[in-house]
Design an enzyme around this catalytic site. Sequence first.
Site, PDB file in Angstrom:
ATOM      1  N   GLU A 149       0.825  -1.210   0.000  1.00  0.00           N
ATOM      2  CA  GLU A 149       0.000   0.000   0.000  1.00  0.00           C
ATOM      3  C   GLU A 149       0.857   1.257   0.000  1.00  0.00           C
ATOM      4  OE1 GLU A 149      -2.557   0.658   3.408  1.00  0.00           O
ATOM      5  OE2 GLU A 149      -3.248   2.578   2.599  1.00  0.00           O
ATOM      6  N   ASP A 215       9.617   5.526  15.650  1.00  0.00           N
ATOM      7  CA  ASP A 215       9.445   6.959  15.436  1.00  0.00           C
ATOM      8  C   ASP A 215       9.935   7.711  16.665  1.00  0.00           C
ATOM      9  OD1 ASP A 215       8.623   9.457  14.610  1.00  0.00           O
ATOM     10  OD2 ASP A 215       6.511   9.131  15.056  1.00  0.00           O
ATOM     11  N   ASP A 217      10.289  11.607  18.086  1.00  0.00           N
ATOM     12  CA  ASP A 217       9.861  12.982  17.806  1.00  0.00           C
ATOM     13  C   ASP A 217      10.239  13.857  18.994  1.00  0.00           C
ATOM     14  OD1 ASP A 217       8.234  15.379  17.634  1.00  0.00           O
ATOM     15  OD2 ASP A 217       7.191  14.353  16.007  1.00  0.00           O
ATOM     16  N   CYS A 227      15.915  24.206  25.362  1.00  0.00           N
ATOM     17  CA  CYS A 227      16.455  25.106  24.336  1.00  0.00           C
ATOM     18  C   CYS A 227      15.401  25.539  23.319  1.00  0.00           C
ATOM     19  CB  CYS A 227      17.622  24.445  23.621  1.00  0.00           C
ATOM     20  SG  CYS A 227      17.257  22.801  22.981  1.00  0.00           S
ATOM     21  N   CYS A 234      17.200  22.689  17.425  1.00  0.00           N
ATOM     22  CA  CYS A 234      18.542  23.239  17.254  1.00  0.00           C
ATOM     23  C   CYS A 234      19.529  22.093  17.447  1.00  0.00           C
ATOM     24  CB  CYS A 234      18.795  24.371  18.251  1.00  0.00           C
ATOM     25  SG  CYS A 234      18.953  23.806  19.953  1.00  0.00           S
ATOM     26  N   CYS A 237      19.190  20.246  20.965  1.00  0.00           N
ATOM     27  CA  CYS A 237      18.157  19.236  21.233  1.00  0.00           C
ATOM     28  C   CYS A 237      18.214  18.078  20.240  1.00  0.00           C
ATOM     29  CB  CYS A 237      16.757  19.831  21.360  1.00  0.00           C
ATOM     30  SG  CYS A 237      16.189  20.910  20.065  1.00  0.00           S
ATOM     31  N   ASP A 415       7.612   6.853  20.121  1.00  0.00           N
ATOM     32  CA  ASP A 415       6.169   6.823  19.937  1.00  0.00           C
ATOM     33  C   ASP A 415       5.812   5.379  19.579  1.00  0.00           C
ATOM     34  OD1 ASP A 415       3.560   7.027  19.295  1.00  0.00           O
ATOM     35  OD2 ASP A 415       3.790   8.538  17.725  1.00  0.00           O
ATOM     36  N   LEU A 425       0.940   3.258   8.687  1.00  0.00           N
ATOM     37  CA  LEU A 425       1.642   3.860   7.543  1.00  0.00           C
ATOM     38  C   LEU A 425       2.716   4.811   8.053  1.00  0.00           C
ATOM     39  CD1 LEU A 425      -1.756   4.550   6.018  1.00  0.00           C
ATOM     40  CD2 LEU A 425      -0.029   3.477   4.584  1.00  0.00           C
TER      41      LEU A 425
END
Length: 549
Positions: A149, A215, A217, A227, A234, A237, A415, A425
Amino acid sequence: MGLKMPHSESPPSSSPPQDNDVSLPDAPPLKAEQEADSQSTTTNGQTDGTKSNVNLDNLFDVDSSDEDALNSSAALPTSSPPQSSSSNNNLSSSLPLQAAAAAALPGTAKYTDPQIMTQFYSRLFPFRTLFQWLNHHPVKPSPSFSNREFAFTLSNDAYLRYQSYPTADLLRKDILRLVPSRFEIGPVYTANPRDRKTLRKSTAFRPLAKEVVFDIDLTDYDDIRTCCDKANICHKCWNFVTMSIKVVDAALREDFGFEHIMWVYSGRRGAHAWISDKVAREMDDEKRKALAGYLEVVKGGAQGGKRVNVKRPLHPHLSRSLEVLKPYFQSAILDDQNPFESEKGAERLLSLLPDPALVAALRKKWDAAPNRPSARKWADIDALAATGVSKTLDTKKLQEAKQDILLEYTYPRLDVEVSKKRIHLLKSPFVVHPGTGRVCVPITGNAALNPREVESFDPLSVPTVTELLAQVDAYKSEGNGADVDIMDGFVADGPSRVRKLLDWEKTDLKEYVERFDVFVKRVLRSEARGKRERDEEDGVVNGADGMEF
Ligand code: ZN
């Protein structure tokens, strides 16, 4: 079969542990066991039993010379030559690149402009390597590709799911027709996703395989990231992402035996891992959940109690992670993020320490010295403990609490929902992030072999789509200047041949496409080796004269 893991012993995250302990699952089985198991599993892409007419080993360099240029004589072009006569290509072949780039000048930048996207997909997107990666064979389309898919986000934000393509060229043509602002990759299904409604039984259409994905994030770090906030990042981080990649990659390789792990920049403030080992692709959702649970250590929301609760003695995965993370804690956390300087940050630190008398002494000291930096406060803990300020101090408990704090401020925050289901997906590598214009480039295709690729990756220097198109343009006008014997826009290809440069080869995308290509070649090599071994095994089991290799 395949990967055997106990059902997660960890309590569900909704119910806090009773005894402040969280069990990690036992270490996974040895690699040899996985490989033996994987042979009994049906291969999605290779079940037709036909003998490939391509000698795979000849396609690859036996000496793993990974920096070789892409083979331009392969059947599929990575991007179309400018003179392509495809009817979908009228725009790209007639529009000057500068015009397209100018359409997205800063201020009015709109990276998803269909003209920009058409230029990008037709000239720069590495379709050939993407096809080989998902197809698990360099040339011949397999169900791994055709039952896969794709989901498109169009420029009007419409979302098209369950798209699928028999060949790479048809995928490319449809992308040039639809000009999506981005697209995602889903699982390989038991049938063609386009036929899902015509199948008699609803159970006949179900996900069969997909790369295991992770994942990361930076928004998940907002309670300890001082920061930047929200979508901003930046270099300071980004260290959270670097730390995460190192810890997760080591666990995936050393504890689970995975070899084909590609880390991809998400285009703004995170990274995705794609694990392409066959045994990983064929993991069911239960095993994915257990794997995600194994890696999940920091729990709970931004507010409230202790977020790390791990058993002693430490699980080997955690001991190893601590060793990886310790140097980062000093520089990236204490110095760069300085999370304990503020009163709130200091209180958080004190709340995680075990001894009331020590905590009271520290609070008194810090109240008297406002703005004392985090590194000093961290050093104060042991210094004050050593003075005997607490008669009841349990030094072992204190050191364990410090380990837990280190993990809370450095350990990967994944995550995990993204990792648990095959059906999930995930944005394709090499698409353009609509907000930043940056291309989702591979950070590394082998963090174990090339740790520098992880450590020195700079998200802020990743090229944007408009910069890349301008580079193609500039290349044409300036020439490569390197070799006066070769015409502008051509490159030596063997001792007596020249070939036309592909457009991405004229840009900063080159190193990233080559990185992707090296990764995919390794995946294909493993796949060919696995198929050969399975064929041999079948020959032995059947007693047939089927030893073809
Ligand atoms: Zn930052």
